[in-house]
Design an enzyme around this catalytic site. Structure first.
Site, PDB file in Angstrom:
ATOM      1  N   HIS B 101       0.821  -1.193   0.000  1.00  0.00           N
ATOM      2  CA  HIS B 101       0.000   0.000   0.000  1.00  0.00           C
ATOM      3  C   HIS B 101       0.870   1.264   0.000  1.00  0.00           C
ATOM      4  CE1 HIS B 101      -3.259   2.592   1.347  1.00  0.00           C
ATOM      5  NE2 HIS B 101      -2.507   2.993   2.337  1.00  0.00           N
ATOM      6  N   GLY B 102       2.037   1.178   0.632  1.00  0.00           N
ATOM      7  CA  GLY B 102       2.904   2.353   0.767  1.00  0.00           C
ATOM      8  C   GLY B 102       3.543   2.777  -0.540  1.00  0.00           C
ATOM      9  N   CYS B 103       3.990   4.053  -0.595  1.00  0.00           N
ATOM     10  CA  CYS B 103       4.624   4.581  -1.809  1.00  0.00           C
ATOM     11  C   CYS B 103       6.067   4.125  -1.939  1.00  0.00           C
ATOM     12  CB  CYS B 103       4.622   6.111  -1.795  1.00  0.00           C
ATOM     13  SG  CYS B 103       3.068   6.799  -2.331  1.00  0.00           S
ATOM     14  N   VAL B 104       6.742   3.963  -0.805  1.00  0.00           N
ATOM     15  CA  VAL B 104       8.177   3.661  -0.858  1.00  0.00           C
ATOM     16  C   VAL B 104       8.465   2.377  -0.085  1.00  0.00           C
ATOM     17  CG1 VAL B 104      10.482   4.476  -0.289  1.00  0.00           C
ATOM     18  CG2 VAL B 104       8.721   6.102  -0.957  1.00  0.00           C
TER      19      VAL B 104
END
Lengths: 172, 104
Positions: B101-104
């Protein structure tokens, strides 16, 4: 019924390619290119980052650990809590940039996002390519020895155009 | 919600084919999911998948490639070698977890 995700593994021949021009050296403007470049690599996209003008600071050994975030000239800037705006008259006061930089670094670290040099390490490990701008190097009297060792070359504008044939471009 | 038969079991999946129920997964299922996307599982692959399963159980979300590197100890480069091109998505698919789910 079985559904298998489509990971586009067969698209090799017409592979997507992305070039990101990083032209800013402010801490806040360093991140968009890094986040998107990293995401592109994670999607199997061939990714090139080209550093020019103030963006050069992101790959210059003596400066890359010390990017700053300043509220000066940023009328949209509000404090991390509530919706308090920073009055522009206060923005240039001594200490404001240091404070804003420290706070932003904390917020970024809290999200588990690396500092700029470490983020570039990750991008290179993921197969990303780093390039430096010839004119910026000449203007600042810098050469390869001043830059991160994984910068693949100092190239001119024509080289860049040639290299990014067919690529999608982002200017930041 | 579609139901698929994977490794002889009824398994709930979403529209893209990712498993939706953590507890319906086992290593036989993982093996078949890996085959579906052309990955031959080795001990190195399993080590990453087991970390993802454990980490999800603890955190309730799928580890990003960065977390798999920093917390799991599997370098980014290795992840790209084991799960070519789209390691984040491929690892989570085989592990029976949602996409990160996270961008990084």
């Amino acid at each position: 019924m079985t559904i298998i995700p489509n990971f586009d593994d067969d698209d090799d021949d017409e592979g997507r390619k992305l070039a990101i021009i990083c032209s800013k050296g402010n801490l806040d403007m360093a991140y968009p290119g890094l986040v998107l470049g990293n995401a592109a690599l994670g999607e199997g996209v061939e990714t090139h980052l080209f550093f020019t003008f103030w963006g050069f600071d992101m790959i210059t050994k003596s400066r890359m650990h010390d990017l700053k975030f300043s509220p000066v000239g940023n009328t949209a800037m509000h404090l991390p809590m509530k919706d308090l705006r920073v009055p522009q008259a206060l923005a240039p006061m001594p200490g404001m940039t240091g404070m804003a930089t420290k706070k932003m670094k904390e917020q970024i670290a809290d999200l588990g996002i690396p500092e700029v040099p470490e983020f570039l390490d990750q991008i290179v490990a993921a197969g990303g390519h780093l390039w430096a701008c010839r004119m910026s190097a000449d203007m600042q009297d810098l050469d390869e020895t001043d830059l991160r060792d994984d910068v693949e070359g100092i190239i001119n504008a024509a080289d860049f155009m040639e290299m990014t044939k067919g690529a999608q471009l982002l200017f930041i | 919600m579609p139901v698929a038969t994977i490794a002889g079991q009824e398994i709930h999946i979403n529209d893209e084919g990712y498993l939706t129920e953590y507890d319906e997964w086992n290593e036989d299922v993982g093996q078949e999911l890996a085959q579906n996307i052309g990955i031959d599982m080795t001990d190195d692959h399993w080590a990453v998948i087991r970390f993802l399963r454990e980490d999800y159980k603890e955190k309730g979300e799928t580890a990003t490639t960065r977390r798999v590197d920093k917390v799991g100890g599997f370098p980014t480069k290795q992840q790209f070698q084991l799960f070519p091109k789209k390691p984040g998505k491929k690892m989570s698919y085989i592990a029976g977890l949602p996409k990160p789910h996270g961008c990084v």
